[in-house]
Design a protein around this motif. Structure first.
Motif, mmCIF file in Angstrom:
data_model
loop_
_atom_site.group_PDB
_atom_site.id
_atom_site.type_symbol
_atom_site.label_atom_id
_atom_site.label_comp_id
_atom_site.label_asym_id
_atom_site.label_seq_id
_atom_site.Cartn_x
_atom_site.Cartn_y
_atom_site.Cartn_z
ATOM 1 N N SER A 1133 62.869 111.473 -16.564
ATOM 2 C CA SER A 1133 63.264 112.871 -16.721
ATOM 3 C C SER A 1133 62.930 113.321 -18.135
ATOM 4 O O SER A 1133 63.228 112.618 -19.114
ATOM 5 N N CYS A 1134 62.291 114.496 -18.225
ATOM 6 C CA CYS A 1134 61.864 114.972 -19.545
ATOM 7 C C CYS A 1134 61.764 116.503 -19.541
ATOM 8 O O CYS A 1134 60.965 117.077 -18.791
ATOM 9 N N ASN A 1135 62.577 117.134 -20.354
ATOM 10 C CA ASN A 1135 62.491 118.589 -20.577
ATOM 11 C C ASN A 1135 62.470 119.392 -19.278
ATOM 12 O O ASN A 1135 61.639 120.273 -19.069
ATOM 13 N N GLY A 1136 63.363 119.065 -18.378
ATOM 14 C CA GLY A 1136 63.502 119.851 -17.169
ATOM 15 C C GLY A 1136 62.570 119.475 -16.037
ATOM 16 O O GLY A 1136 62.634 120.083 -14.962
ATOM 17 N N THR A 1137 61.694 118.502 -16.239
ATOM 18 C CA THR A 1137 60.814 118.052 -15.155
ATOM 19 C C THR A 1137 60.926 116.544 -14.999
ATOM 20 O O THR A 1137 61.504 115.851 -15.849
ATOM 21 N N LEU A 1138 60.386 116.052 -13.906
ATOM 22 C CA LEU A 1138 60.381 114.626 -13.631
ATOM 23 C C LEU A 1138 58.951 114.115 -13.642
ATOM 24 O O LEU A 1138 58.042 114.764 -13.114
ATOM 25 N N TRP A 1139 58.742 112.961 -14.262
ATOM 26 C CA TRP A 1139 57.457 112.285 -14.231
ATOM 27 C C TRP A 1139 57.604 111.082 -13.315
ATOM 28 O O TRP A 1139 58.425 110.193 -13.544
ATOM 29 N N CYS A 1140 56.804 111.064 -12.272
ATOM 30 C CA CYS A 1140 56.881 110.014 -11.252
ATOM 31 C C CYS A 1140 55.546 109.271 -11.211
ATOM 32 O O CYS A 1140 54.498 109.883 -11.030
ATOM 33 N N SER A 1141 55.647 107.965 -11.347
ATOM 34 C CA SER A 1141 54.429 107.147 -11.407
ATOM 35 C C SER A 1141 54.321 106.287 -10.157
ATOM 36 O O SER A 1141 55.268 105.612 -9.761
ATOM 37 N N SER A 1142 53.131 106.330 -9.557
ATOM 38 C CA SER A 1142 52.829 105.426 -8.447
ATOM 39 C C SER A 1142 51.687 104.513 -8.890
ATOM 40 O O SER A 1142 51.279 104.534 -10.049
ATOM 41 N N ARG A 1143 51.125 103.764 -7.947
ATOM 42 C CA ARG A 1143 50.056 102.849 -8.337
ATOM 43 C C ARG A 1143 48.756 103.571 -8.679
ATOM 44 O O ARG A 1143 47.983 103.088 -9.492
ATOM 45 N N ASP A 1144 48.561 104.745 -8.059
ATOM 46 C CA ASP A 1144 47.258 105.396 -8.270
ATOM 47 C C ASP A 1144 47.345 106.743 -8.969
ATOM 48 O O ASP A 1144 46.348 107.234 -9.492
ATOM 49 N N ILE A 1145 48.523 107.382 -8.980
ATOM 50 C CA ILE A 1145 48.645 108.674 -9.658
ATOM 51 C C ILE A 1145 49.964 108.761 -10.404
ATOM 52 O O ILE A 1145 50.922 108.036 -10.108
#
Length: 1290
Positions: A1133-1145
């Motif tokens: 979680s960062c500055n009102g958004t979520l960063w989601c990491s998968s294997r390819d993106i």
């Protein structure tokens, strides 16, 4: 008199009692199993009364009792459309059987006590069929209800209570509370007339006793006694015609009472004129305690009490005697509770009727109780019995007035007596300052609170006694092979205590206790044992040194006492990290040698696994007319409503209390046939307290769901999850049963009788407890098989094992004088003593500890320092001149000393040369790698060399022993120097896999203030004290690998597992009792954030792409969404958004799940096997850093332009990266080297994007990193290494 309550067939009234109940769902256990009335048959009383009126009775006769009435649930029923009969009551077993009661109407041949015969016109003989619960045996009950016989009286007598315990073939116990009360025979024969007129003369009154027995599966002695007291108030004025109905209504009311779940919620109900309270058990495995535990302290002196407990632990044949029947059971039950968690496994009959005395001839161990009037008879007729006179507080043998059985271990007994002296056993002393009470219920509550506090103190004192007796058992267990090394355990006991232990170790009670230890059962014993284990024991548990006594142990005569409460977890929570600037020694912190504070000054609460919590009492609604179906259903509805209000009024942080309310409501919904509501309540337990989840009951509910309700389940997602999980657990149980796991087996270590190949040899050595490491055992096998076939014979193994144990025993016997021991650290042990030899510094014995060599001079013992291993410069075999001979000697050169030390060790020279070189090499490796385990391993190698040389006794013995010179060989073959940068940064190492035969990968690391959390294989979590890096707790969460951990608040650590569950551990209680089960695939990532109004929320993601947002306070899902990707593996979680990491993106999404932007693998890596393995957000620099599992490159992206990385950092000699964290202005990246496959850590500067340091600290890839207060970084490695390195941050 009417005999049965179950003979009525269900008509259309809804008030009858069904003979056979076929509800498919297993109903929860309730308070009442049955209520039985026992007395003399009415026709017999009529005859005797007639003779009494005619003054023809010479004496009042003793009659034979029989069962008159049986009342058992269900009492009301309703016929459903499916032809199922549903009885809404709490009843443990619905299957029933018949009890045939004969009603002898033909008594023409019966002889009365005065010699006359009775004359009746009835000539028929008949029987009555009483339907009773299948587990209830009514055959012996009349005798037990009147153990002294059924005696008529010519005057009214006081009511008398006593208590019964029934045990079935499988060891399951049922409990009974009996009250004997007298009724005038005239009132029993209300239709009797004399010459056409009712006879009322008090001159001819005769009284007969009735016994009312309430039977329950649970030992609610005080509560059921209160219930019977209330019943007698109703019965005294009752006409005989209403007698049976009154008892039936009473029984029906008790059948409506649910039992409280384990924990801090009690249940109370109003039975008029008093409130009855059912206390809950402490936890699932603890017994229910509803008696006054201090009674044995009032009956016996402390010494006698210990003698009785000692006899019970040795499973002797014990007989208790008292003139008071009630006292027999209450004292026996209290004594059994004192031994918890050890459980009495032998026959147990606390009350023997006089017709059952032949039971005392049984050849096995037993615990039974008799009336004091039989004391002389039993003592004269039987042998080898322990006779305990409860009334006089005396214990003796049946053949002697003294006891010559082994006594309790002295240290444990002294501690018990010291603590027991502090008990306040007299309630009246508590009332001295109080006025007279006017409210009976308030006075009862006051007394109950006092008794509860006293019971808790007694439980702790008794548990401390058991812990002191069996504290060291854990050290002699091999969990992998389920072996207990009993011979070794016995050998290490104090000589005066060995006979006691020898007897106890052969008992069933100890075997059951061992089985629980091997199953790693978390009970009161394990909690107190762990909480009271001293620091020396904890630190030694993190090394693999052979078992030898510490100097500090020897100064205390081997008795391991308790740590101060100040050293326990509550204080450690705020502990700061250790100052690791100091040079690394064998351990990070020194161990205090001060003696513990006096046991007598300690509080009675020491060792409790958690602080005592306030108890809440849930009061049931007023009882309805209990024999009408719709009234009973309304009663359950009222109870459900009351519980709903209690749940709504409970604060979210009181999750344990809320769980108990849900559990109770689930029980009520179950018995009132609201299956789906019941399942929903039980589903709630996962989020509140999963430890009390009733698996079997839920399984039964799920199996009993009709088709219509199964269709409704499909519309309720939470119930679908519950049912799928129940089925998954069932499959796992079946798989475990099919695999044949020996959860109940316990083996004693035995020497082999056949030749052993390597595999059998490894198993045998591990079972013996000598060493666990497979690599070391393989080297030992090579040593013992030098020059012949690769197998070890039984004779050679026996010699080797004997020598190893003898050497260990010699070390135990070393008693250094104070003038010598003051030079040695409290944590040091003497592991090896040479014979007396001439040295360059005097004559004496060379002593080897894990830190140094010193000379113990002959004559007046003195201490001469030879060398600490790290100060050695040269070790070699030399020879010293003696007349015309040259005597082999060992020569040592030490830093800072001009003169070499030389010892004429003669034939021992070669062995000491090998041992000292190995210790020297191990010391150097331990210092360079900051890993004390190297030193411990070197010590083990040296002692194995000694045992090998002693067992082989051949010219090849020294060569064979050299096979064990592992570290000395490494020193000769490969350079030992650690790179300077690594040596300067590395501060210490921990080995979480120490107790295992092979290392396990470190999956996840988490630091919370004062504690390091480590996840290793299959859900095992280890917690280390960050002030000393010593292990404090071990627990298992599920059976699958953990992927992530997150400290959510001061008392919660969340753990995401491969089994799709988020487990929540309480940091204070160190228990995992809550679970979040909403995810459908393995949980891969966790994050924490604060939303508007400062509300704390947690984010979790699972592999199939689901992201959930949790309200931390309520554990409810606020919202969720699903992303399309290939294995979602982290969320930030960062500055009102979520960063989601998968294997390819990597995706940036809004909090509602809509996509904002995405970035993909760099062009150079597409099409390869590279996958994102870790991402790191640097919000202050608007950067995102990423690494890949098969790439030695760090990509740095700008958050606002994610088309391609704007900077790349190539990591030298790196083939892949697995984890990444930010510490201060640095980024630490964990990976694996290209040439050696060893783990590497790269430290990068966040400003210049350059590699600052390259650290080499692991023999396998670095799999986990975490930061501790930005002062240290901790790294964990794969299964080829399995260690945790602690690095200093600059």
């Amino acid at each position: 008199m009417c005999v049965s309550t179950d003979l009525e067939e269900v008509a259309g009234t809804g008030c009858g009692v069904c003979v056979c109940v076929c509800v498919m769902a297993e109903l929860p256990s309730g308070l009442l199993e049955a209520c039985v009335v026992v007395g003399a048959p009415s026709d017999k009383l009529r005859d005797i009364y007639q003779f009494h009126l005619q003054s023809k009775l010479d004496e009042i006769p003793l009659l034979e009792a029989e069962v008159l009435q049986v009342h058992a649930p269900p009492f009301v029923s309703k016929e459903t459309n499916s032809s199922q009969l549903i009885g809404p009551s709490f009843s443990r077993v619905q299957r029933r059987r018949s009890f045939i009661k004969k009603k002898r109407r033909d008594r023409a041949a019966e002889v009365l006590p005065n010699g006359e015969t009775s004359n009746h016109t009835e000539a028929s003989s008949a029987t009555e069929d009483i339907s009773v619960p299948k587990d209830l045996d009514l055959i012996a009950l009349p005798q037990l209800c009147f153990p002294g016989g059924l005696q008529l009286a010519n005057e009214q007598k006081e009511d008398s209570y006593h208590f019964l315990v029934f045990t079935d073939l499988f060891g399951n116990r049922t409990h009974g509370v009996v009250v004997q009360y007298y009724r005038a025979i005239q009132s029993c024969q209300e239709d009797a007339v004399q010459n056409g007129h009712r006879w009322n003369s008090s001159k001819f009154r005769l009284f007969t006793p009735f016994a009312l027995c309430v039977i329950s599966k649970f030992p609610y002695y005080n509560a059921l006694k209160d219930c019977l007291s209330c019943l007698l108030v109703l019965l005294r004025p009752t006409r005989q015609a209403d007698f049976e109905e009154t008892i039936k209504e009473f029984s029906a009311k008790l059948s409506l009472v649910p039992l409280p779940p384990p924990g801090q919620l009690h249940v109370s109900f109003n039975l008029r004129p008093i409130h009855v309270v059912l206390p809950s058990r402490q936890d699932q495995d603890s017994p229910i305690i509803d008696i006054d535990l201090h009674l044995p302290f009032l009956c016996f002196t402390h010494t006698t009490l210990l003698q009785v407990l000692s006899c019970m632990l040795q499973e002797q044949r014990l007989v208790f005697f008292s003139a008071n029947w009630a006292r027999l059971t209450l004292v026996a039950e209290s004594l059994l509770l004192y031994l918890q968690p050890l459980s009495w496994q032998q026959p147990y009959v606390p009350v023997l009727a006089r017709g059952m005395l032949d039971f005392l001839m049984a050849p096995t161990a037993f615990l039974m109780g008799c009336h004091i009037s039989h004391f002389e008879e039993v003592a004269a007729e039987t042998e080898e019995l322990i006779l305990v006179n409860v009334d006089d507080g005396i214990i003796q043998l049946s053949w002697s007035e003294t006891i010559d059985l082994p006594a309790m271990p002295l240290a444990a007994a002294e501690s018990f007596m010291s603590r027991a002296e502090g008990l306040q056993l007299h309630y009246d002393l508590e009332l001295c300052h109080l006025g007279a009470g006017t409210d009976a219920n308030a006075l009862r509550c006051q007394r109950r609170d006092w008794q509860t506090r006293l019971n808790t103190q007694i439980q702790n004192i008794a548990l401390e006694l058991v812990v002191n007796i069996f504290r060291d058992v854990q050290d002699f267990l091999n969990h992998e092979h389920r072996v207990f090394n009993s011979e070794e355990f016995l050998r290490t006991r104090e000589p005066a205590d060995q006979l006691f232990y020898k007897k106890v170790l052969d008992t069933h009670i100890f075997h059951s206790f061992l089985r629980d230890r091997l199953n790693r059962k978390r009970d009161t014993f394990s909690c107190m044992e762990q909480n009271t284990r001293n620091h020396a024991h904890r630190n030694r548990a993190m090394t693999e040194s052979p078992r030898r006594p510490l100097m500090s142990d020897l100064s205390r005569s081997g008795y391991t006492s308790y740590t101060s409460p100040n050293d326990r977890l509550s204080k450690r929570l705020g502990a700061s990290l250790p100052n690791l600037e100091q040079p690394a020694n064998d351990t990070v912190t020194s161990i205090s040698s001060n003696r513990p504070a006096s046991l007598r000054k300690m509080t009675l609460d020491v060792g409790l696994k958690s602080p005592q919590k306030a108890v809440t009492v849930f009061r049931l609604p007023e009882f309805p007319p209990p024999l009408a179906y719709h009234y009973v259903q309304n009663y359950y509805s009222d109870m459900v409503s009351s519980l709903g209000k209690a749940i709504n009024a409970t604060l979210p942080e009181e999750s344990a209390l809320m769980a108990r309310y849900h559990y109770l409501r689930g029980l009520v919904n179950t018995v009132s046939n609201r299956r789906l509501d019941a399942l929903e309540d039980f589903q709630s337990l996962y989020k509140t307290d999963s430890n009390i989840f009733p698996s079997q009951m839920v399984k039964s509910l799920v199996d009993s769901l009709p088709e219509a309700e199964r269709l409704q389940v499909d519309k309720r997602p939470e119930l679908k999850r519950l049912i799928s999980r129940v089925k998954r657990d069932q499959e796992r149980e079946r798989a475990r049963d099919d695999s044949g796991l020996e959860e109940h087996s316990v083996k004693r270590f035995k020497l082999p009788k056949t030749y052993m190949q390597l595999e059998e040899f490894v198993k045998c050595i591990q079972e013996s407890g000598i060493v666990k490491d497979q690599g070391t055992i393989q080297r030992l096998f090579d040593a013992l098989t030098v020059g012949h076939q690769k197998q070890v014979g039984p004779d050679l193994f026996r010699v080797f094992y004997t020598i190893w144990k003898e050497t260990e025993a010699e070390a135990q016997e070393v008693r250094l004088p104070a003038s010598v021991s003051e030079h040695i650290e409290p944590s040091e042990c003497v592991f090896k003593l040479s014979s007396s030899v001439k040295t360059s510094r005097g004559v004496g014995k060379i002593a080897m500890t894990q830190r140094r060599l010193f000379l113990l001079t002959d004559g007046r013992p003195g201490y001469v320092e030879v060398a600490q291993y790290r100060d050695l410069e040269e070790v070699k075999v030399s020879s010293a001149p003696f007349l015309l001979l040259r005597i082999p000697s060992l020569k040592l050169r030490v830093q800072g000393r001009k003169e070499a030390f030389e010892a004429n060790l003669k034939t021992e020279t070669e062995l000491w040369n090998l041992m000292v070189k190995e210790m020297w090499a191990g010391r150097n490796m331990a210092d360079q790698h900051k890993d004390p385990q190297y030193m411990q391993q070197a010590l083990t190698n040296a002692l194995l060399m000694d045992a090998v040389v002693g067992s082989l006794q051949s010219s090849k013995a020294i060569y064979a022993a050299s096979k064990l010179a592992h570290f000395d060989r490494i020193k000769m073959e490969v350079p030992m120097m650690v790179p300077k940068t690594t040596a300067e940064t590395l501060k210490h190492k921990i080995n979480p896999s120490l107790e295992l035969a092979a290392p396990q990968a470190v999956d996840v690391l988490l630091y919370t203030p004062g504690q390091l959390w480590v996840s290793v294989s299959m859900g095992k979590v280890m917690v280390f004290d960050a002030s000393s890096w010593s292990l404090t707790h071990t627990c298992h969460v599920g059976n699958a690998r953990l992927n992530c951990m997150l400290g959510v608040d001061k008392d919660q650590v969340w753990m995401g597992s491969e089994d799709s569950v988020i487990y929540i551990i309480s940091m204070v209680a160190m228990v995992c009792n809550r679970q979040l089960t909403e995810h459908r695939a393995e949980v891969t990532g966790l994050a924490l954030d604060t939303e508007k109004y400062s509300q704390k929320v947690a984010y979790s993601c699972s592999a199939e792409g689901t992201v959930m947002v949790w309200d931390v306070s309520t554990l409810q899902v606020k919202r969720h969404f699903r992303l399309s990707c290939d294995r979602l593996q982290s969320v930030y979680s960062c500055n009102g958004t979520l960063w989601c990491s998968s294997r390819d993106i990597i995706m940036e999404v809004w909090r509602n799940g809509s996509l904002k932007q995405r970035l993909t693998l760099p062009e150079q890596q597409k099409g390869s096997t590279a996958k994102f393995s870790s991402v790191l957000l640097l919000p202050e620099k608007e950067e995102l850093w990423s690494v890949c599992v098969d790439s030695g490159e760090v990509c740095i992206w700008h958050i606002k332009d994610t088309t391609k990385p704007y900077h790349r950092v190539a990591l030298q000699d790196c083939t892949g990266c697995h984890c990444m964290i930010k510490v201060k202005n640095q980024v630490w990246v964990g990976g694996v080297g290209r040439r050696t496959t060893k783990g590497k850590i790269y430290i990068l500067d966040t400003e210049r994007h350059q590699v600052l340091k390259e650290l080499h600290g692991h023999n396998d890839k670095v799999t986990a990193l975490c930061s501790a207060e930005d002062r240290y970084v901790l790294s964990g490695a794969g299964k080829q290494d399995g260690k945790i390195a602690i690095w200093k941050v600059e």
